[in-house]
Design an enzyme around this catalytic site. Sequence first.
Site, short mmCIF file in Angstrom:
data_model
loop_
_atom_site.label_atom_id
_atom_site.label_comp_id
_atom_site.label_asym_id
_atom_site.label_seq_id
_atom_site.Cartn_x
_atom_site.Cartn_y
_atom_site.Cartn_z
N LYS A 1 0.96 3.26 -3.38
CA LYS A 1 -0.10 4.21 -3.70
C LYS A 1 0.40 5.32 -3.94
O LYS A 1 1.43 6.02 -3.33
CB LYS A 1 -1.28 3.94 -2.64
CG LYS A 1 -2.03 2.70 -2.40
CD LYS A 1 -3.08 2.84 -1.43
CE LYS A 1 -4.23 3.50 -1.88
NZ LYS A 1 -5.14 3.46 -0.82
N ASP B 1 -10.94 -4.63 -18.01
CA ASP B 1 -9.78 -4.67 -18.89
C ASP B 1 -8.68 -3.68 -18.20
O ASP B 1 -9.07 -2.71 -17.64
CB ASP B 1 -9.93 -4.18 -20.33
CG ASP B 1 -10.61 -5.37 -21.34
OD1 ASP B 1 -9.56 -6.25 -21.40
OD2 ASP B 1 -11.73 -5.22 -21.85
N GLY C 1 -11.90 3.99 -7.74
CA GLY C 1 -10.66 3.09 -8.36
C GLY C 1 -9.68 2.98 -7.28
O GLY C 1 -9.61 3.30 -6.23
N HIS C 2 -8.40 2.61 -8.02
CA HIS C 2 -7.14 2.57 -7.30
C HIS C 2 -6.05 2.92 -8.07
O HIS C 2 -5.91 2.76 -9.16
CB HIS C 2 -6.81 0.88 -6.81
CG HIS C 2 -5.60 0.67 -6.05
ND1 HIS C 2 -5.38 0.88 -4.72
CD2 HIS C 2 -4.30 0.44 -6.49
CE1 HIS C 2 -4.37 0.53 -4.28
NE2 HIS C 2 -3.36 0.48 -5.50
N CYS D 1 0.86 -1.24 0.03
CA CYS D 1 0.02 -0.04 -0.06
C CYS D 1 0.97 1.21 -0.02
O CYS D 1 0.28 2.38 -0.19
CB CYS D 1 -0.81 0.12 1.27
SG CYS D 1 -2.73 0.08 0.73
N ASP E 1 -16.70 -4.48 -24.41
CA ASP E 1 -17.44 -5.45 -23.95
C ASP E 1 -18.89 -5.30 -23.82
O ASP E 1 -19.91 -5.80 -24.01
CB ASP E 1 -16.81 -6.27 -22.81
CG ASP E 1 -15.57 -6.94 -23.29
OD1 ASP E 1 -15.56 -7.15 -24.52
OD2 ASP E 1 -14.57 -7.13 -22.45
N ASP F 1 -16.19 7.69 1.28
CA ASP F 1 -16.42 6.43 1.58
C ASP F 1 -15.70 5.56 1.10
O ASP F 1 -14.94 5.88 -0.21
CB ASP F 1 -18.05 6.41 1.50
CG ASP F 1 -18.96 7.01 2.14
OD1 ASP F 1 -19.25 6.59 3.21
OD2 ASP F 1 -19.20 8.11 1.66
N ASP F 2 -15.53 4.30 1.45
CA ASP F 2 -14.72 3.26 1.01
C ASP F 2 -14.89 2.53 -0.19
O ASP F 2 -14.20 2.24 -1.05
CB ASP F 2 -14.37 2.20 2.02
CG ASP F 2 -13.77 2.62 3.23
OD1 ASP F 2 -12.91 3.83 3.15
OD2 ASP F 2 -14.05 2.21 4.40
N ASP G 1 -16.57 -7.12 -29.56
CA ASP G 1 -15.64 -6.27 -30.05
C ASP G 1 -14.40 -6.97 -30.25
O ASP G 1 -14.05 -8.02 -29.56
CB ASP G 1 -15.42 -5.10 -28.71
CG ASP G 1 -14.99 -5.85 -27.67
OD1 ASP G 1 -15.12 -6.96 -27.21
OD2 ASP G 1 -14.23 -4.97 -26.89
#
Length: 755
Positions: A422, A469, A542-543, A419, A492, A451-452, A630
């Site tokens: 990040k 993807d 997201g991350h 982590c 997709d 929030d998480d 696709d």
Amino acid sequence: MKTSDTPVVKDLVLIGGGHSHIAVLKRFGMKPLPGVRLTLICRDAHTPYSGMLPGYVAGHYDYDQAHIDLGALARFANARFYHSTVIGLDLKDKRVICDNRPPVSFELLSINTGSTPNTSLVPGATKNVVPVKPINTFLDRWDTLCARTMAHEGPLRIAVVGAGAGGVEILLAIRHRLQNLREEAGKSFDTIEFHLFSSTNQILPTHNAKVRATFIETLRQRNVVVHLGASVTEVEPGQLKIGNGDFVTADEILWVTAAGAPEWPAAAGLDTDQAGFIKVGDTLQSISHPDVYAAGDIATMLNYPRPKSGVFAVRQGKPLERNLRRALLGKSQIPFRPQSKFLSLISTGDKFAIASRGNWSLRGRVIWQWKDWIDRRFMDKFNDLPDMDEKEATGLPDGLANADVVKEISAIAMRCGGCGAKVGATVLSRALNSLTPAPRDDVLIGLHEPDDAAVVEVPPGKVIVHTVDYFRAMVDDPYIFGKIAANHSLGDIFAMGGDPQTALAVATVPFGIEAKVEDTLTQMMTGAMEILNDTNCALVGGHTSEGPELSLGFAVNGLIDKDKIMRKGGLRPGDKLIVTKPIGTGTLFAADMRHKAKGRWIASALDHMVMSNRKGAECLVEHGSRAATDITGFGLLGHLVEMVRASAVDVVLELDAVPFMDGSEQTAKAGILSSLQPQNIRLRRAVANLEEAGKDPRYPLIFDPQTAGGLLASVPAENADICVEKLKGLGYRCTTIIGEVLEQSDRLEPITVRL
């Protein structure tokens, strides 16, 4: 896209692909500066060499012989290449403002955009003439002018305004080319009349009397009407008004007068001369902003004023690169003094030229051959790029190590894993605060909530379709890469007939100081957000992490009616097979990594890749499509095999009908294929006529893996033609019918590739 473990600490941005900047790129490619990121901003993928422009117009050179491929050169220099037009500068915050992308930050900026004839000084000129500069714009219009001239019946008058070397040379080149074309077509050339206008009482005023006499005689022999002392004071459609009040009719008017500058350098606050050109000192630095450099036509050297000529831009390349490098390393600048005299080689349209320097001159066909040899040798330096020495690619230049730069690089390189890898909260917050996701009532907790996790509703009667993807960047432009990654991830959802609802991003950004990480993340996510918002797909979180190379992907949720799902198993006998985009990204980007793809091929491929499949999918559903996918990593044939087996049918694939991207046939023929190609080719056992099909040079392309590819779908035969026309009208200009669906046979191989 080359990767490096060295973090980015400084940005050098080059505006324009002029003769000075191509030298800068080449020299940085040969000897990189660790910690420095190069970015080239230019509206064109290829830059013309001014010395070969008349020869190109005359028909002595083809396009590639007369142009330097900026895409390949930028790749060689490990420079990000942004296809944009600069419209302004924010010198306070050190940002370049472009017409089609977020601002680009810099520590050091260099400008080499050339010039353009100043048509604004003559009423009517801007609307009614064809300027010869910028050269790329002229060449586009030259093809149209040439076609008009060839189609014209009856008398035709072509006027060139400006009797310097550029005007005389371009007139004679045009005359030579049109004469050859008209004679080849069996049309009379005698009906075309050429006029040359000079505001002074002589042509070629900066050349010696012997050179002027030679060209006066050449123009006389070729029946060119020369108007001396004839300043053009006004231009109307089809005619010129000159200083004595007379009017001269002209069907085509070319403008080769004194150079002008764009408005944005002066508007930004750079100190400019009366014509708008950037004032620079002996080190090529702006006299008002030392972190801005300028060279070529766009610059005026205060201590050494010189004509606006490509020869000076070429000579400024080496000292410009040297001072940029020294500035990045905190070293003192080295003054540059341009030569006062220079060799001029002026052609007469045919393969004949005159050489002059001061009061000396020579002429003849051997002079043209000499000029041709010089020009080709110059072009080879930038189009035949050498392999880079790995030691040079990783070490600081001898004698130029800077302790502060090394210290900063070392500190950034010691990064944590887990982590701890990040992106920092402050950097992430600033980057995300600039993004506005598509507003949706069914998103209860989204991107800007603390929030998480995100919370969304599923409307009654709908089901959720999920996809994910993720891949590393294949282009050096994070903004364009963001668009491609979002398009690819959404594909997709569209292929199944769904509507995207929400997306979660997974991003990896190269190591760097906070400002560089933030800039890259902002650029990339801005591009992605434009695609997501266009489809009403809300980015909800997201991350992000730091890593050795730029990567991006999305987990996308979509909504769909249970009874309207398009499945790969929906092919029906009698259906026609349609593709909405051309094939070829795999081989093209493999070639680009090896400096073997032309810039215009990559630019064209990117245009296809950033185009969303949303409207295409809607059109296919509207015209009765029951099956779609696709085209991505498995290639056209791999995805077709999936559909055929799921549908229990046979198909005929018309290889002649398959659209291929510009350049892909050339790179595939050269044996340059994606690293995924060998795995895809294992599916060849599904081809019934494998031995016959394998002999076709286009055969490998049906296995070519695609990124952000188009849709492959089946449409009932009675709807196919109208569906294709509507898809073309929506912008999918390469859409075509590539085959048909048949009843399942007893063969083990369900696909026939018809040649």
